[in-house]
Design an enzyme around this catalytic site. Structure first.
Site, PDB file in Angstrom:
ATOM      1  N   VAL A  59     -18.882  11.476   1.260  1.00  0.00           N
ATOM      2  CA  VAL A  59     -19.188  10.101   1.695  1.00  0.00           C
ATOM      3  C   VAL A  59     -17.930   9.312   2.067  1.00  0.00           C
ATOM      4  CG1 VAL A  59     -21.405   9.841   0.480  1.00  0.00           C
ATOM      5  CG2 VAL A  59     -19.279   9.199  -0.691  1.00  0.00           C
ATOM      6  N   TYR A 151     -13.276   1.540 -12.721  1.00  0.00           N
ATOM      7  CA  TYR A 151     -14.671   1.977 -12.519  1.00  0.00           C
ATOM      8  C   TYR A 151     -15.606   0.766 -12.578  1.00  0.00           C
ATOM      9  CZ  TYR A 151     -19.222   4.129 -13.109  1.00  0.00           C
ATOM     10  OH  TYR A 151     -20.546   4.464 -12.948  1.00  0.00           O
TER      11      TYR A 151
HETATM   12  P1  NDP Z   1     -23.088  13.435 -11.534  1.00  0.00           P
HETATM   13  O1  NDP Z   1     -21.644  13.751 -11.654  1.00  0.00           O
HETATM   14  O2  NDP Z   1     -24.050  14.318 -12.227  1.00  0.00           O
HETATM   15  O3  NDP Z   1     -23.502  13.332  -9.998  1.00  0.00           O
HETATM   16  C1  NDP Z   1     -22.678  12.693  -9.058  1.00  0.00           C
HETATM   17  C2  NDP Z   1     -23.066  13.128  -7.672  1.00  0.00           C
HETATM   18  O4  NDP Z   1     -22.273  12.408  -6.718  1.00  0.00           O
HETATM   19  C3  NDP Z   1     -22.802  14.609  -7.446  1.00  0.00           C
HETATM   20  O5  NDP Z   1     -23.795  15.148  -6.609  1.00  0.00           O
HETATM   21  C4  NDP Z   1     -21.452  14.577  -6.740  1.00  0.00           C
HETATM   22  O6  NDP Z   1     -21.183  15.717  -5.953  1.00  0.00           O
HETATM   23  C5  NDP Z   1     -21.647  13.360  -5.855  1.00  0.00           C
HETATM   24  N1  NDP Z   1     -20.389  12.888  -5.317  1.00  0.00           N
HETATM   25  C6  NDP Z   1     -19.302  12.455  -5.988  1.00  0.00           C
HETATM   26  N2  NDP Z   1     -18.328  12.148  -5.123  1.00  0.00           N
HETATM   27  C7  NDP Z   1     -18.809  12.381  -3.873  1.00  0.00           C
HETATM   28  C8  NDP Z   1     -18.291  12.254  -2.580  1.00  0.00           C
HETATM   29  N3  NDP Z   1     -17.043  11.808  -2.369  1.00  0.00           N
HETATM   30  N4  NDP Z   1     -19.079  12.589  -1.523  1.00  0.00           N
HETATM   31  C9  NDP Z   1     -20.321  13.033  -1.716  1.00  0.00           C
HETATM   32  N5  NDP Z   1     -20.888  13.183  -2.925  1.00  0.00           N
HETATM   33  C10 NDP Z   1     -20.122  12.864  -3.993  1.00  0.00           C
HETATM   34  O7  NDP Z   1     -23.221  11.943 -12.073  1.00  0.00           O
HETATM   35  P2  NDP Z   1     -24.455  10.914 -12.080  1.00  0.00           P
HETATM   36  O8  NDP Z   1     -25.673  11.528 -11.545  1.00  0.00           O
HETATM   37  O9  NDP Z   1     -24.480  10.332 -13.418  1.00  0.00           O
HETATM   38  O10 NDP Z   1     -23.899   9.805 -11.079  1.00  0.00           O
HETATM   39  C11 NDP Z   1     -24.622   9.321  -9.971  1.00  0.00           C
HETATM   40  C12 NDP Z   1     -24.343   7.839  -9.807  1.00  0.00           C
HETATM   41  O11 NDP Z   1     -24.811   7.157 -10.952  1.00  0.00           O
HETATM   42  C13 NDP Z   1     -22.866   7.472  -9.663  1.00  0.00           C
HETATM   43  O12 NDP Z   1     -22.738   6.489  -8.670  1.00  0.00           O
HETATM   44  C14 NDP Z   1     -22.507   6.913 -11.035  1.00  0.00           C
HETATM   45  O13 NDP Z   1     -21.450   6.001 -10.963  1.00  0.00           O
HETATM   46  C15 NDP Z   1     -23.820   6.246 -11.389  1.00  0.00           C
HETATM   47  N6  NDP Z   1     -24.043   5.960 -12.785  1.00  0.00           N
HETATM   48  C16 NDP Z   1     -24.031   6.969 -13.714  1.00  0.00           C
HETATM   49  C17 NDP Z   1     -24.263   6.678 -15.033  1.00  0.00           C
HETATM   50  C18 NDP Z   1     -24.192   7.702 -16.111  1.00  0.00           C
HETATM   51  O14 NDP Z   1     -24.077   7.338 -17.309  1.00  0.00           O
HETATM   52  N7  NDP Z   1     -24.290   8.988 -15.800  1.00  0.00           N
HETATM   53  C19 NDP Z   1     -24.588   5.308 -15.455  1.00  0.00           C
HETATM   54  C20 NDP Z   1     -24.550   4.342 -14.399  1.00  0.00           C
HETATM   55  C21 NDP Z   1     -24.319   4.666 -13.116  1.00  0.00           C
HETATM   56  P3  NDP Z   1     -20.077  16.794  -6.420  1.00  0.00           P
HETATM   57  O15 NDP Z   1     -20.768  17.630  -7.448  1.00  0.00           O
HETATM   58  O16 NDP Z   1     -19.749  17.495  -5.150  1.00  0.00           O
HETATM   59  O17 NDP Z   1     -18.932  16.025  -7.003  1.00  0.00           O
HETATM   60  C1  8X3 Z   2     -21.917   4.737 -16.129  1.00  0.00           C
HETATM   61  C2  8X3 Z   2     -22.268   4.106 -17.420  1.00  0.00           C
HETATM   62  O1  8X3 Z   2     -21.326   2.839 -19.394  1.00  0.00           O
HETATM   63  O2  8X3 Z   2     -20.338   5.006 -18.864  1.00  0.00           O
HETATM   64  O3  8X3 Z   2     -21.794   3.790 -15.123  1.00  0.00           O
HETATM   65  O4  8X3 Z   2     -19.901   3.120 -17.468  1.00  0.00           O
HETATM   66  S1  8X3 Z   2     -20.884   3.749 -18.312  1.00  0.00           S
END
Ligand code: NDP
Ligand code: 8X3
Length: 250
Positions: A59, A151
């Site tokens: 992205v 972050y």
């Molecule tokens: P994961 O690491 O399981 O998934 C992240 C996804 O984003 C992967 O598919 C990863 O692909 C992709 N990604 C990361 N960087 C890029 C890039 N530059 N281009 C394309 N794809 C990319 O984490 P989550 O599912 O938890 O995270 C998803 C979203 O949720 C994020 O925005 C995160 O900040 C947000 N979030 C997560 C929370 C949590 O506690 N888990 C809480 C709040 C928000 P790849 O494997 O290739 O890196």
């Molecule tokens: C992901 C949740 O609390 O680890 O955004 O920042 S936290």
């Protein structure tokens, strides 16, 4: 049939969304950086009778995003729901000690990447007077927590960009949701701690964390709400989590 485009569909919340929207009758445009995982997801969904198109790009790479979206066949161009999910945290360090490289990656992915997608997908939604952008923000965007600094700032930016977009499309039927999860057990912490699984596991010790499927259910609810209902913002926390910093563990 409606079409959803999900960034970061290869893991965690993005993958949960792919499964939930597939079950709900959507066609899927799955995007990510890992071609082998994208291909195996395509096969898995197609075996279930779900129509899937995959696009492999980072992205952060604006040209690649543009070329990928331009490569969509005509019948896949009308995206009903864009889920800006791709994102990451890197490191948990004091702001005066953090890594410049980690900061750049978070800012480029969580802010610039989300903007690349929004800028290139939303004009057609506006033209069609129809569409929904679901940005995956975070509780981290509501208030900073210790060592979360950059972050948290990127997720505060997701809130501002969601609010700004909502204002800018208010003359249309396009809806904008900022979906803010708390602790979700995915690959998130493994990435944050640069592959240290033990440290990643400790984040979820003594609490039942959310799953990617829990967040996907909320995204689907927002997408399927009646046209006149705009779920503008949702905070979804694990039951024993009260904020980014208050987590009561067993
Ligand atoms: P994961 O690491 O399981 O998934 C992240 C996804 O984003 C992967 O598919 C990863 O692909 C992709 N990604 C990361 N960087 C890029 C890039 N530059 N281009 C394309 N794809 C990319 O984490 P989550 O599912 O938890 O995270 C998803 C979203 O949720 C994020 O925005 C995160 O900040 C947000 N979030 C997560 C929370 C949590 O506690 N888990 C809480 C709040 C928000 P790849 O494997 O290739 O890196
Ligand atoms: C992901 C949740 O609390 O680890 O955004 O920042 S936290």
């Amino acid at each position: 049939m409606k079409t959803v485009l999900i960034t970061g569909a290869t893991s965690g919340i993005g993958l949960g969304c792919a499964r939930r929207f597939a079950r709900g009758g959507y066609r899927l445009i799955l995007t990510g950086r890992k071609p082998i995982i994208l291909q195996s997801l395509k096969e898995e969904f197609e075996q279930q009778g779900v129509a899937v198109l995959t696009l492999c790009f980072d992205v952060r790479d604006r040209d690649a995003v543009r070329q990928s979206l331009e490569s969509l066949p005509d019948e896949w161009r009308d995206i009903d729901v864009l889920i800006n999910n791709a994102g990451l945290a890197l490191g948990l360090e004091k702001e005066y000690e953090g890594s410049f490289a980690d900061w750049d990656t978070m800012i480029d992915t969580n802010i610039r990447g989300l903007l690349n997608m929004t800028r290139l997908v939303v004009p057609r939604m506006v033209e069609r007077n129809h569409g929904h952008v679901i940005n995956i923000g975070s509780v981290a965007g509501d208030a900073a927590y210790a060592n979360g600094n950059v972050y948290c700032a990127t997720k505060a930016a997701v809130k501002a960009l969601s609010d700004g977009l909502r204002i800018d499309v208010a003359h249309t039927a396009v809806r904008v949701t900022n979906l803010k999860p708390g602790l979700v057990e995915t690959n998130f912490s493994v990435t944050r701690f640069h592959g240290d699984r033990e440290r990643a596991d400790s984040v979820y010790k003594g609490i039942s964390p959310l799953t990617g499927d829990d967040i996907a259910d909320v995204a689907f609810y927002a997408a399927e709400a009646p046209e006149h209902v705009q779920i503008a913002e949702v905070l979804v926390l694990a039951t024993h989590q009260a904020s980014g910093s208050v987590i009561v563990r067993e």
